[in-house]
Design an enzyme around this catalytic site. Structure first.
Site, short mmCIF file in Angstrom:
data_model
loop_
_atom_site.label_atom_id
_atom_site.label_comp_id
_atom_site.label_asym_id
_atom_site.label_seq_id
_atom_site.Cartn_x
_atom_site.Cartn_y
_atom_site.Cartn_z
N HIS A 101 22.55 18.80 37.93
CA HIS A 101 21.61 18.28 36.94
C HIS A 101 22.25 17.11 36.19
O HIS A 101 23.46 16.94 36.22
CB HIS A 101 21.33 19.33 35.85
CG HIS A 101 20.85 20.66 36.30
ND1 HIS A 101 19.55 21.03 36.21
CD2 HIS A 101 21.52 21.72 36.82
CE1 HIS A 101 19.41 22.28 36.66
NE2 HIS A 101 20.60 22.71 37.04
N TYR A 102 21.43 16.39 35.47
CA TYR A 102 21.98 15.59 34.37
C TYR A 102 21.43 16.15 33.07
O TYR A 102 20.37 16.80 33.07
CB TYR A 102 21.74 14.10 34.53
CG TYR A 102 20.33 13.54 34.48
CD1 TYR A 102 19.41 13.93 33.49
CD2 TYR A 102 19.93 12.56 35.38
CE1 TYR A 102 18.15 13.38 33.43
CE2 TYR A 102 18.65 12.00 35.33
CZ TYR A 102 17.77 12.43 34.34
OH TYR A 102 16.51 11.88 34.29
N THR A 103 22.15 15.87 31.98
CA THR A 103 21.76 16.47 30.70
C THR A 103 20.51 15.80 30.13
O THR A 103 19.71 16.45 29.46
CB THR A 103 22.91 16.38 29.68
OG1 THR A 103 23.39 15.03 29.67
CG2 THR A 103 24.04 17.32 30.04
N GLU A 114 25.84 20.70 34.98
CA GLU A 114 25.22 19.60 34.24
C GLU A 114 26.21 18.44 34.12
O GLU A 114 27.36 18.64 33.72
CB GLU A 114 24.86 20.05 32.82
CG GLU A 114 23.72 21.05 32.73
CD GLU A 114 22.34 20.38 32.65
OE1 GLU A 114 22.25 19.13 32.68
OE2 GLU A 114 21.35 21.14 32.57
N HIS A 147 18.41 19.23 41.03
CA HIS A 147 17.32 19.94 40.35
C HIS A 147 15.96 19.47 40.88
O HIS A 147 15.05 20.25 41.08
CB HIS A 147 17.43 19.72 38.84
CG HIS A 147 16.70 20.74 38.03
ND1 HIS A 147 16.59 20.67 36.67
CD2 HIS A 147 16.01 21.87 38.40
CE1 HIS A 147 15.88 21.71 36.24
NE2 HIS A 147 15.52 22.44 37.26
N ASP A 159 15.98 14.97 37.84
CA ASP A 159 17.45 14.90 37.77
C ASP A 159 18.08 15.54 39.01
O ASP A 159 17.48 16.40 39.61
CB ASP A 159 17.97 15.57 36.48
CG ASP A 159 17.69 17.06 36.40
OD1 ASP A 159 16.56 17.47 36.67
OD2 ASP A 159 18.62 17.83 36.06
ZN LIG Z 1 17.99 19.78 35.42
#
Ligand SMILES: [Zn+2]
Length: 241
Positions: free
Chosen positions: A27-29, A92, A134, A144
């Protein structure tokens, strides 16, 4: 590999066995700052978390233990798995994301990610094809880690899969429509084999699914249209599985 322990209370009460861990979801935040992201991921009010957070300097935080189910994937499907929190490790990466200023992932951040993925893959015998983003597992809701995420570079380290088509050759098929019905069917079959899960036949769903595929494997053009370049890539990938 240095990991700093942090604590998020956002995980399911029931522990899981090691053999339930099959997938790594990246993911990215998507928030303004690292601090803000950490606060959110550790606040019981938001009910979200992940096992690890990697900041832009490559520092790794552990928020939830591997044998606990963190809440990072939400409604999601991949291959035969549904609601993936119970089967996955969530990682993340600190990045402002598309909403606040999407930036290239930093070298140090990627180097830490590579290390941690390698160790998780080894420990839980995670298949290469099950290291995904994700957006791959929740294409209707998520974009993301996005098109700047270097999947190809990771695949060079045996993390995730990548195709072996020549970029100059592929380029010729960009924007060339898939006309034949059998090719369209073949394309969907290949996406399915890769792991993409088709829960609907609606056009709007297919467009989002295709965008997810492009964000991962054809990052130069994300338009949701199936073209021959996408067809060839999917065919090549599915042969490796
Ligand atoms: Zn995510």
């Amino acid at each position: 590999m240095k990991i700093s322990n942090f604590y998020s209370p956002n995980f399911s009460k029931k522990k899981r066995p090691n053999n339930a861990i099959k997938i790594i979801i990246i993911h990215y935040t998507g928030m303004q700052s690292e601090r803000e992201s950490m606060i959110r991921l550790c606040n019981p009010r938001f009910k979200v978390s992940s096992h690890f957070v990697i900041n832009q300097n490559g520092k790794i935080y552990r928020l939830v233990q591997d044998n606990q189910i963190a809440w990072h994937a939400g409604k999601s499907c991949w291959a035969q798995y549904k609601n993936l929190n119970k089967n996955s490790i969530g990682i993340e990466l600190v990045n402002k994301g598309h909403q606040f200023g999407y930036t290239t992932f930093k070298k140090k951040q990627l180097s830490s990610l590579t290390k941690i993925c390698k160790s998780l893959i080894k420990k839980y015998k995670i298949k290469k094809k099950n290291v995904i983003g994700h957006s791959d597992v929740s294409p209707l809701r998520k974009i993301d880690p996005g098109e700047k995420f270097p999947w190809r570079q990771l695949a060079n380290n045996k993390i995730g899969i990548w195709h072996s088509c020549k970029p100059s050759l592929l380029r010729k098929y960009r924007n060339i429509k898939i006309l034949e019905k059998k090719d369209k069917i073949k394309f969907i079959k290949n996406l399915n084999k890769i792991g993409y899960y088709f829960s609907s036949k609606k056009k709007s769903f297919l467009v989002k699914m295709l965008k997810a595929f492009q964000r991962h494997y054809r990052q130069e053009l994300i338009n949701g249209h199936a073209d021959k370049e996408c067809l060839i890539i999917a065919q090549n990938l599915s042969k490796k599985l």
